[in-house]
Write a protein that holds these residues in place. Structure first.
Motif, short mmCIF file in Angstrom:
data_model
loop_
_atom_site.label_atom_id
_atom_site.label_comp_id
_atom_site.label_asym_id
_atom_site.label_seq_id
_atom_site.Cartn_x
_atom_site.Cartn_y
_atom_site.Cartn_z
N ASP A 1 20.57 60.56 82.78
CA ASP A 1 20.62 59.11 83.00
C ASP A 1 19.31 58.56 83.53
OD1 ASP A 1 23.17 58.64 82.03
OD2 ASP A 1 24.11 59.13 83.94
N LEU A 2 18.51 59.40 84.19
CA LEU A 2 17.18 58.95 84.61
C LEU A 2 16.34 58.59 83.38
CD1 LEU A 2 16.26 61.34 87.54
CD2 LEU A 2 16.68 58.88 87.65
N ASP A 3 16.48 59.38 82.31
CA ASP A 3 15.76 59.08 81.07
C ASP A 3 16.24 57.77 80.46
OD1 ASP A 3 14.29 61.44 81.31
OD2 ASP A 3 15.69 62.58 80.05
N LEU A 4 17.55 57.54 80.49
CA LEU A 4 18.10 56.29 79.97
C LEU A 4 17.60 55.11 80.78
CD1 LEU A 4 19.94 54.61 78.17
CD2 LEU A 4 21.86 55.25 79.66
N LEU A 5 17.62 55.23 82.10
CA LEU A 5 17.13 54.16 82.97
C LEU A 5 15.65 53.90 82.71
CD1 LEU A 5 17.71 52.18 85.28
CD2 LEU A 5 17.25 54.06 86.88
N ALA A 6 14.86 54.95 82.61
CA ALA A 6 13.43 54.79 82.34
C ALA A 6 13.19 54.12 80.99
CB ALA A 6 12.73 56.14 82.39
N ALA A 7 13.99 54.48 80.00
CA ALA A 7 13.85 53.87 78.67
C ALA A 7 14.17 52.38 78.72
CB ALA A 7 14.75 54.58 77.67
N ARG A 8 15.21 52.01 79.47
CA ARG A 8 15.56 50.59 79.59
C ARG A 8 14.47 49.82 80.31
NH1 ARG A 8 20.74 48.97 78.45
NH2 ARG A 8 19.64 47.00 78.27
N ILE A 9 13.87 50.44 81.33
CA ILE A 9 12.77 49.79 82.05
C ILE A 9 11.59 49.60 81.11
CG2 ILE A 9 11.04 50.12 83.87
CD1 ILE A 9 13.35 51.64 85.41
N ALA A 10 11.23 50.63 80.36
CA ALA A 10 10.12 50.55 79.42
C ALA A 10 10.37 49.48 78.36
CB ALA A 10 9.89 51.90 78.76
N GLN A 11 11.61 49.32 77.96
CA GLN A 11 11.98 48.34 76.95
C GLN A 11 11.76 46.91 77.46
OE1 GLN A 11 16.24 48.37 76.10
NE2 GLN A 11 15.75 48.49 73.91
N VAL A 12 12.08 46.67 78.71
CA VAL A 12 11.99 45.33 79.30
C VAL A 12 10.58 45.02 79.82
CG1 VAL A 12 12.81 43.95 81.26
CG2 VAL A 12 14.42 45.21 79.87
N ARG A 13 9.87 46.03 80.24
CA ARG A 13 8.59 45.84 80.93
C ARG A 13 7.62 44.89 80.23
NH1 ARG A 13 5.80 43.98 83.81
NH2 ARG A 13 4.01 44.85 84.85
N PRO A 14 7.44 44.96 78.91
CA PRO A 14 6.47 44.06 78.27
C PRO A 14 6.83 42.57 78.35
CG PRO A 14 6.99 45.90 76.81
CD PRO A 14 7.98 45.94 77.95
N SER A 15 8.09 42.25 78.59
CA SER A 15 8.50 40.85 78.57
C SER A 15 8.63 40.22 79.96
CB SER A 15 9.84 40.72 77.82
OG SER A 15 10.86 41.40 78.52
N VAL A 16 8.31 40.97 81.02
CA VAL A 16 8.40 40.44 82.38
C VAL A 16 7.12 40.72 83.15
CG1 VAL A 16 10.93 40.68 82.45
CG2 VAL A 16 9.50 42.52 83.34
N ASP A 17 6.95 40.00 84.25
CA ASP A 17 5.77 40.21 85.09
C ASP A 17 5.99 41.33 86.10
OD1 ASP A 17 4.17 37.89 84.10
OD2 ASP A 17 5.89 36.77 84.88
N THR A 18 7.23 41.45 86.60
CA THR A 18 7.54 42.42 87.64
C THR A 18 8.87 43.09 87.34
OG1 THR A 18 6.39 41.07 89.29
CG2 THR A 18 7.90 42.73 90.13
N VAL A 19 8.93 44.40 87.57
CA VAL A 19 10.18 45.15 87.47
C VAL A 19 10.51 45.70 88.85
CG1 VAL A 19 11.33 47.18 86.50
CG2 VAL A 19 9.82 45.80 85.06
N VAL A 20 11.73 45.48 89.29
CA VAL A 20 12.21 46.02 90.55
C VAL A 20 13.38 46.95 90.21
CG1 VAL A 20 13.27 45.51 92.78
CG2 VAL A 20 11.57 43.93 91.82
N VAL A 21 13.33 48.17 90.74
CA VAL A 21 14.41 49.13 90.52
C VAL A 21 15.01 49.46 91.88
CG1 VAL A 21 15.06 51.37 89.56
CG2 VAL A 21 13.18 50.07 88.53
N TYR A 22 16.26 49.08 92.05
CA TYR A 22 16.97 49.31 93.30
C TYR A 22 17.88 50.52 93.11
CZ TYR A 22 19.86 48.48 97.39
OH TYR A 22 20.52 48.60 98.57
N LEU A 23 17.55 51.62 93.78
CA LEU A 23 18.30 52.85 93.63
C LEU A 23 19.05 53.18 94.92
CD1 LEU A 23 15.67 55.07 91.82
CD2 LEU A 23 17.63 53.89 90.82
N HIS A 24 20.30 53.54 94.77
CA HIS A 24 21.10 54.01 95.90
C HIS A 24 21.00 55.54 95.87
CE1 HIS A 24 23.98 54.62 98.89
NE2 HIS A 24 25.08 54.48 98.20
N TRP A 25 20.11 56.08 96.70
CA TRP A 25 19.84 57.50 96.71
C TRP A 25 20.44 58.21 97.91
CZ3 TRP A 25 13.98 57.96 95.11
CH2 TRP A 25 13.90 57.99 93.71
N GLY A 26 21.04 57.49 98.79
CA GLY A 26 21.63 58.14 99.96
C GLY A 26 20.55 58.56 100.95
N ILE A 27 20.76 59.71 101.56
CA ILE A 27 19.84 60.18 102.60
C ILE A 27 18.54 60.65 101.98
CG2 ILE A 27 19.53 61.90 104.43
CD1 ILE A 27 22.58 61.84 104.77
#
Length: 107
Positions: free
Chosen positions: A81-107
């Motif tokens: 799923d990290l690969d899927l998330l990264a692919a979605r970010i890469a897909q959107v990145r050219p059309s926006v100025d800033t990408v924010v990724v909020y991850l719930h990683w726990g401790i």
């Protein structure tokens, strides 16, 4: 990581309420496409994409709570799923100025 505490019916109700109120939701959705999709905003003329995902899920809850192509659930940040998330970010990145990724990683 509590998105399905009240089951898929509860999630459907929450997503419908958010939609009616105009609240953008990230990291969860009616299917895999919507769960891994960003919310996009215009902030002072800048385009911002916000993604959300959780890594705080273990055992059987990973497959049970993860959004699927035909099932509601959470965007996971584990394994492939990290690969899927990264692919979605890469897909959107050219059309926006800033990408924010909020991850719930726990401790």
């Amino acid at each position: 990581n509590h998105g399905l505490d009240f089951g898929r019916d509860g999630l459907a109700e929450a997503l419908a309420a958010a939609d009616r109120a105009g609240v953008k939701v990230v990291g969860i959705g009616v299917d895999e496409t919507s769960a891994f999709a960003p919310a996009e905003f215009d902030v002072g003329g800048e385009r911002v994409a916000l993604f959300g995902a959780t890594d705080v899920m273990d055992g059987p809850l990973i497959s049970e709570w993860r959004a699927q192509p035909d099932r509601s659930g959470l965007a996971m940040a584990k394994g492939a799923d990290l690969d899927l998330l990264a692919a979605r970010i890469a897909q959107v990145r050219p059309s926006v100025d800033t990408v924010v990724v909020y991850l719930h990683w726990g401790i």
